[in-house]
Design a protein around this motif. Structure first.
Motif, PDB file in Angstrom:
ATOM      1  N   ILE A 158       0.828  -1.209   0.000  1.00  0.00           N
ATOM      2  CA  ILE A 158       0.000   0.000   0.000  1.00  0.00           C
ATOM      3  C   ILE A 158       0.854   1.247   0.000  1.00  0.00           C
ATOM      4  N   GLU A 159       1.842   1.287   0.870  1.00  0.00           N
ATOM      5  CA  GLU A 159       2.586   2.511   1.135  1.00  0.00           C
ATOM      6  C   GLU A 159       3.737   2.705   0.138  1.00  0.00           C
ATOM      7  N   LEU A 160       4.415   1.589  -0.226  1.00  0.00           N
ATOM      8  CA  LEU A 160       5.614   1.706  -1.053  1.00  0.00           C
ATOM      9  C   LEU A 160       5.432   1.140  -2.446  1.00  0.00           C
ATOM     10  N   GLY A 161       4.294   0.505  -2.668  1.00  0.00           N
ATOM     11  CA  GLY A 161       4.067  -0.082  -3.983  1.00  0.00           C
ATOM     12  C   GLY A 161       4.945  -1.288  -4.260  1.00  0.00           C
ATOM     13  N   VAL A 162       5.426  -1.944  -3.213  1.00  0.00           N
ATOM     14  CA  VAL A 162       6.229  -3.150  -3.392  1.00  0.00           C
ATOM     15  C   VAL A 162       5.271  -4.309  -3.692  1.00  0.00           C
ATOM     16  N   SER A 163       5.462  -4.988  -4.778  1.00  0.00           N
ATOM     17  CA  SER A 163       4.544  -6.077  -5.110  1.00  0.00           C
ATOM     18  C   SER A 163       4.852  -7.286  -4.232  1.00  0.00           C
ATOM     19  N   PRO A 164       3.877  -8.161  -4.068  1.00  0.00           N
ATOM     20  CA  PRO A 164       4.115  -9.336  -3.232  1.00  0.00           C
ATOM     21  C   PRO A 164       5.332 -10.132  -3.707  1.00  0.00           C
ATOM     22  N   ALA A 165       5.524 -10.236  -4.995  1.00  0.00           N
ATOM     23  CA  ALA A 165       6.657 -11.010  -5.499  1.00  0.00           C
ATOM     24  C   ALA A 165       7.971 -10.375  -5.070  1.00  0.00           C
ATOM     25  N   GLN A 166       8.032  -9.035  -5.235  1.00  0.00           N
ATOM     26  CA  GLN A 166       9.234  -8.306  -4.804  1.00  0.00           C
ATOM     27  C   GLN A 166       9.481  -8.478  -3.310  1.00  0.00           C
ATOM     28  N   TYR A 167       8.392  -8.386  -2.548  1.00  0.00           N
ATOM     29  CA  TYR A 167       8.476  -8.479  -1.083  1.00  0.00           C
ATOM     30  C   TYR A 167       9.073  -9.820  -0.691  1.00  0.00           C
ATOM     31  N   ILE A 168       8.552 -10.884  -1.308  1.00  0.00           N
ATOM     32  CA  ILE A 168       9.034 -12.215  -0.947  1.00  0.00           C
ATOM     33  C   ILE A 168      10.481 -12.385  -1.384  1.00  0.00           C
ATOM     34  N   ASP A 169      10.783 -11.845  -2.523  1.00  0.00           N
ATOM     35  CA  ASP A 169      12.141 -11.918  -3.029  1.00  0.00           C
ATOM     36  C   ASP A 169      13.113 -11.242  -2.063  1.00  0.00           C
ATOM     37  N   ARG A 170      12.753 -10.021  -1.660  1.00  0.00           N
ATOM     38  CA  ARG A 170      13.601  -9.240  -0.746  1.00  0.00           C
ATOM     39  C   ARG A 170      13.709  -9.949   0.613  1.00  0.00           C
ATOM     40  N   LEU A 171      12.603 -10.514   0.994  1.00  0.00           N
ATOM     41  CA  LEU A 171      12.568 -11.236   2.262  1.00  0.00           C
ATOM     42  C   LEU A 171      13.556 -12.396   2.209  1.00  0.00           C
ATOM     43  N   GLY A 172      13.594 -13.072   1.050  1.00  0.00           N
ATOM     44  CA  GLY A 172      14.505 -14.194   0.881  1.00  0.00           C
ATOM     45  C   GLY A 172      15.954 -13.744   0.981  1.00  0.00           C
ATOM     46  N   GLN A 173      16.259 -12.528   0.442  1.00  0.00           N
ATOM     47  CA  GLN A 173      17.647 -12.049   0.511  1.00  0.00           C
ATOM     48  C   GLN A 173      18.035 -11.618   1.919  1.00  0.00           C
ATOM     49  N   SER A 174      17.103 -10.920   2.570  1.00  0.00           N
ATOM     50  CA  SER A 174      17.459 -10.358   3.876  1.00  0.00           C
ATOM     51  C   SER A 174      17.311 -11.397   4.989  1.00  0.00           C
ATOM     52  N   PHE A 175      16.647 -12.460   4.640  1.00  0.00           N
ATOM     53  CA  PHE A 175      16.275 -13.404   5.678  1.00  0.00           C
ATOM     54  C   PHE A 175      17.489 -14.124   6.240  1.00  0.00           C
ATOM     55  N   ALA A 176      17.729 -13.886   7.508  1.00  0.00           N
ATOM     56  CA  ALA A 176      18.753 -14.676   8.175  1.00  0.00           C
ATOM     57  C   ALA A 176      18.027 -15.756   8.962  1.00  0.00           C
ATOM     58  N   PRO A 177      18.315 -16.994   8.730  1.00  0.00           N
ATOM     59  CA  PRO A 177      17.601 -18.055   9.442  1.00  0.00           C
ATOM     60  C   PRO A 177      17.678 -17.878  10.957  1.00  0.00           C
ATOM     61  N   TRP A 178      18.744 -17.229  11.371  1.00  0.00           N
ATOM     62  CA  TRP A 178      18.903 -17.038  12.807  1.00  0.00           C
ATOM     63  C   TRP A 178      17.802 -16.156  13.395  1.00  0.00           C
ATOM     64  N   SER A 179      17.282 -15.244  12.587  1.00  0.00           N
ATOM     65  CA  SER A 179      16.220 -14.369  13.103  1.00  0.00           C
ATOM     66  C   SER A 179      15.025 -15.199  13.543  1.00  0.00           C
ATOM     67  N   LEU A 180      14.639 -16.130  12.663  1.00  0.00           N
ATOM     68  CA  LEU A 180      13.523 -16.994  13.017  1.00  0.00           C
ATOM     69  C   LEU A 180      13.899 -17.867  14.210  1.00  0.00           C
ATOM     70  N   GLY A 181      15.109 -18.403  14.172  1.00  0.00           N
ATOM     71  CA  GLY A 181      15.569 -19.313  15.232  1.00  0.00           C
ATOM     72  C   GLY A 181      15.640 -18.619  16.571  1.00  0.00           C
ATOM     73  N   THR A 182      16.242 -17.418  16.598  1.00  0.00           N
ATOM     74  CA  THR A 182      16.375 -16.737  17.892  1.00  0.00           C
ATOM     75  C   THR A 182      15.016 -16.385  18.469  1.00  0.00           C
ATOM     76  N   GLY A 183      14.072 -16.134  17.584  1.00  0.00           N
ATOM     77  CA  GLY A 183      12.725 -15.855  18.093  1.00  0.00           C
ATOM     78  C   GLY A 183      12.104 -17.100  18.703  1.00  0.00           C
ATOM     79  N   LEU A 184      12.095 -18.156  17.932  1.00  0.00           N
ATOM     80  CA  LEU A 184      11.339 -19.333  18.368  1.00  0.00           C
ATOM     81  C   LEU A 184      12.016 -20.113  19.498  1.00  0.00           C
ATOM     82  N   VAL A 185      13.332 -19.980  19.607  1.00  0.00           N
ATOM     83  CA  VAL A 185      14.011 -20.730  20.657  1.00  0.00           C
ATOM     84  C   VAL A 185      13.596 -20.215  22.040  1.00  0.00           C
ATOM     85  N   LYS A 186      13.149 -18.959  22.048  1.00  0.00           N
ATOM     86  CA  LYS A 186      12.725 -18.379  23.334  1.00  0.00           C
ATOM     87  C   LYS A 186      11.365 -18.913  23.770  1.00  0.00           C
ATOM     88  N   ALA A 187      10.578 -19.382  22.798  1.00  0.00           N
ATOM     89  CA  ALA A 187       9.179 -19.713  23.100  1.00  0.00           C
ATOM     90  C   ALA A 187       8.996 -20.742  24.219  1.00  0.00           C
TER      91      ALA A 187
END
Lengths: 379, 259
Positions: free
Chosen positions: A294-323
């Motif tokens: 809505i705000e930046l006009g980033v399409s879902p495909a672009q968003y997922i693509d960028r997410l894949g590049q920036s995604f550090a698996p550790w981010s997900l891991g550090t979050g869930l390990v605390k649960a």
């Protein structure tokens, strides 16, 4: 017949040597209300005696009688003679009862002097906190031992109870947690877009959403919602059972309340909180994606693509390990607080509040400790 | 105002149902002025439901209830409050407010329904505490700190706070030891006699029935099977009534009263 009796009335008449009060009708609480001021101020100017004439009295209750008794006592104290005349025997009985009763009681327990009260309060609180920490650690130990015991003797382990609590605390919490995470993702993306636009670095909004939601926010919010939702329920359930002596009954039958009540809740929560955390992660990212579009006009495909590049698996891991740790904290705090409920419904309410406050506080402290730890090991 | 010929509570054609299952059906009942009416019946016969229905805590499907000559359905809010001030209810476990002391519990109805000044309220409160036989020290205690018997007495004191004309008691002696129960019966009888209160008492205590009640109503099959004095109960043929009053406990209670 009660309703046929006339309302109470009062007449005063002066004779040379005394004041005569004639009263009649229904001398009851209503009447006491009306004549209270008059009787309180009543004096006998000049006369040395008061005569109360009951000949027209139809009925009398204790409040009405008390008013007259009070007047008589006051005047007698001033050295004036008081006589009750034409008092029917049945009503004389009421006066006889009143005369025997001590008319002064303490309404509230005595208050100690403020200074000692403050010192006592501080001392008591310090000791209570100490005791609570000790007890809480002991309770944790007991829980761990009970869980071990269930591991060694699986027969003790209550599978249906675990599933029941997984449904209550997990499945049923999905809608609210999904909604909250979605909104948070939305808000972070929006705020990030405003700030990052100044540097022309809008696309990094995706990184920002990914890191903050995955690492911290999703799991922290999930834990807080679960502490409010299920922690309070655990405390209230166990507390109500405590009041109802159900826990004592379990012990006499040979059931271990730790095994029946605490272990299933603990395990159920440790299983579902990571799952809820994952739901929150996904919904947070979806929220971020929607706002980016809505705000930046980033399409879902672009968003997922960028997410894949920036995604550090550790981010997900550090979050869930605390649960699981947060889950253990919530289950432990709420079960402990439930077991601490004593007799009254007031105590139940107090413990439930404390359970939620303590659990949220402990979760946030634990989260801070995790942050320090992760920074220390460099992930 | 309807004529009320010595009848304090008149219930006619009362039907009460919960979730489609009727508990009371077309029940008829008259309680006379200044009598003690005891209600007995098998567990689940609806004794407490009847009490709660009469004081307006349960909804009824049909029927008329007249208390002190006033039809409950015809009263507006203010009249209803006035009427409520003329009865007192003692619930089974006392139902004292746990956050207030005994004295404060008794003051609640006085503050709520009268404009009496504080010192008079406190004196009346002390009076009620003395009247129900509680020691003065009990006044500043919280309900939690009292024994079951004292809690019942405190509940009675609160029910008596406004000098009611009718007293509703739900199992007043349940949970008391026999000595405490007997003392409570005696207290009730003497208060009732000197204050002329009409008492509506649900009880299972045969001792209370013998010692206190002028008449007894037996509830069963969703209505009042029979109303009468103890002597009439003893002579009655209904199997439940015979079992109840002629059973070993019934005989024991009778012996205690006679001997």
């Amino acid at each position: 017949m009660i309703s046929a009796a006339r309302e109470g009335w009062l007449e005063r008449r002066e004779t040379p040597d005394s004041l005569v009060l004639s009263l009649g009708g229904r001398w009851d609480l209503r009447c006491a209300e009306r004549h209270e001021k008059e009787l309180r101020r009543l004096t006998t100017p000049g006369a040395q005696a008061l005569r109360i004439d009951f000949s027209a009295l139809e009925s009398l209750d204790t409040a009405g009688a008390w008013l007259l008794h009070r007047l008589a006592e006051r005047l007698r104290g001033d050295g004036i003679e008081v006589a009750f005349e034409n008092l029917p025997a049945a009503h004389a009985d009421i006066f006889a009862r009143l005369a025997k009763i001590d008319s002064h009681v303490e309404i509230e327990p005595p208050r100690p002097n403020p200074l000692t009260a403050i010192v006592t309060l501080i001392g008591k609180s310090v000791i209570e906190i100490g005791v609570e920490i000790m007890e809480s650690i002991a309770f944790l130990g007991l829980t761990v031992v009970s869980m071990m015991r269930a591991l060694v003797r699986p027969r003790l382990f209550r599978v249906p109870a675990v599933f029941y609590h997984m449904e209550q605390a997990g499945l049923n919490a999905i809608p609210i947690i999904a909604l909250i995470a979605f909104l948070i993702g939305l808000v972070i993306a929006y705020q990030g877009a405003i700030q990052l636009r100044q540097f022309g670095a809008e696309i990094f909004v995706v990184d920002m959403v990914a890191v903050s939601v995955l690492r911290e926010l999703a799991i922290l919010l999930t834990a807080i919602v679960v502490a409010g939702r299920s922690g309070s329920a655990f405390t209230a359930q166990i507390g109500a059972m405590k009041i109802n002596e159900e826990i004592d009954a379990m012990r006499t039958i040979g059931l271990d309340p730790m095994q029946v009540l605490v272990v299933p809740r603990m395990i159920a929560l440790m299983i579902v909180l990571p799952l809820l955390g994952f739901v929150a992660d996904v919904m947070g990212l979806v929220g971020g994606g929607v706002m980016s579009m809505i705000e930046l006009g980033v399409s879902p495909a672009q968003y997922i693509d960028r997410l894949g590049q920036s995604f550090a698996p550790w981010s997900l891991g550090t979050g869930l390990v605390k649960a699981p740790v947060f889950a253990a904290i919530i289950a432990h705090t709420s079960c402990y607080m439930g077991m601490k409920v004593t007799g009254s419904s007031e105590s139940l309410g107090k413990q439930t509040t404390r359970s939620v406050v303590h659990a949220i506080f402990a979760v946030i402290v634990a989260d801070a400790l995790f942050s320090i730890f992760f920074a220390f090991i460099g992930i | 105002m309807a004529a009320h010929d010595g009848i304090t509570i008149r219930a006619s054609d009362i039907t009460v149902a919960f979730n489609g299952v009727s508990v009371l059906e077309n029940l008829e009942l008259d309680v006379r002025r200044a009598e003690v009416m005891g209600f007995v019946g098998p567990s689940g016969a609806g004794k407490s439901v009847l009490l709660r229905t009469i004081v307006g805590l349960n909804k009824r499907l049909s029927g008329r209830i007249e208390i002190l000559g006033r039809d409950l359905d015809e009263l507006d809010h203010r009249q209803r409050r006035e009427l409520e001030a003329r009865w007192g209810v003692l619930f089974q476990s006392g139902a004292l407010f746990s956050s207030l002391t005994v004295a404060q519990n008794i003051e609640v109805p006085l503050f709520e329904h009268t404009k009496l000044p504080l010192d008079v309220v406190e004196e009346i409160c002390a009076l009620k505490i003395g009247l129900v036989g509680l020691p003065p020290e009990a006044a500043s205690k919280y309900p939690m700190e009292l024994s079951g018997g004292m809690r019942k007495r405190a509940g009675l004191a609160r029910a008596l706070a406004l000098d009611p004309e009718i007293l509703f008691l739900d199992e007043p002696t349940a949970g008391l030891d026999p000595i405490g129960a007997r003392a409570f019966d005696e207290l009730l009888r003497s208060l009732q006699e000197s204050l002329g209160i009409t008492v509506f008492m649900v009880t299972h205590d045969l001792g209370s029935l013998h010692a206190v009640c002028d008449r007894i109503a037996v509830l069963g099959d969703k209505h009042v099977i029979v109303i009468g004095t103890m002597a009439e109960m003893l002579a009655h043929e209904h199997p439940w009534i015979r079992d109840y009053f002629h059973g070993p406990r019934g005989r024991a209670a009778r012996h205690r009263e006679n001997g």
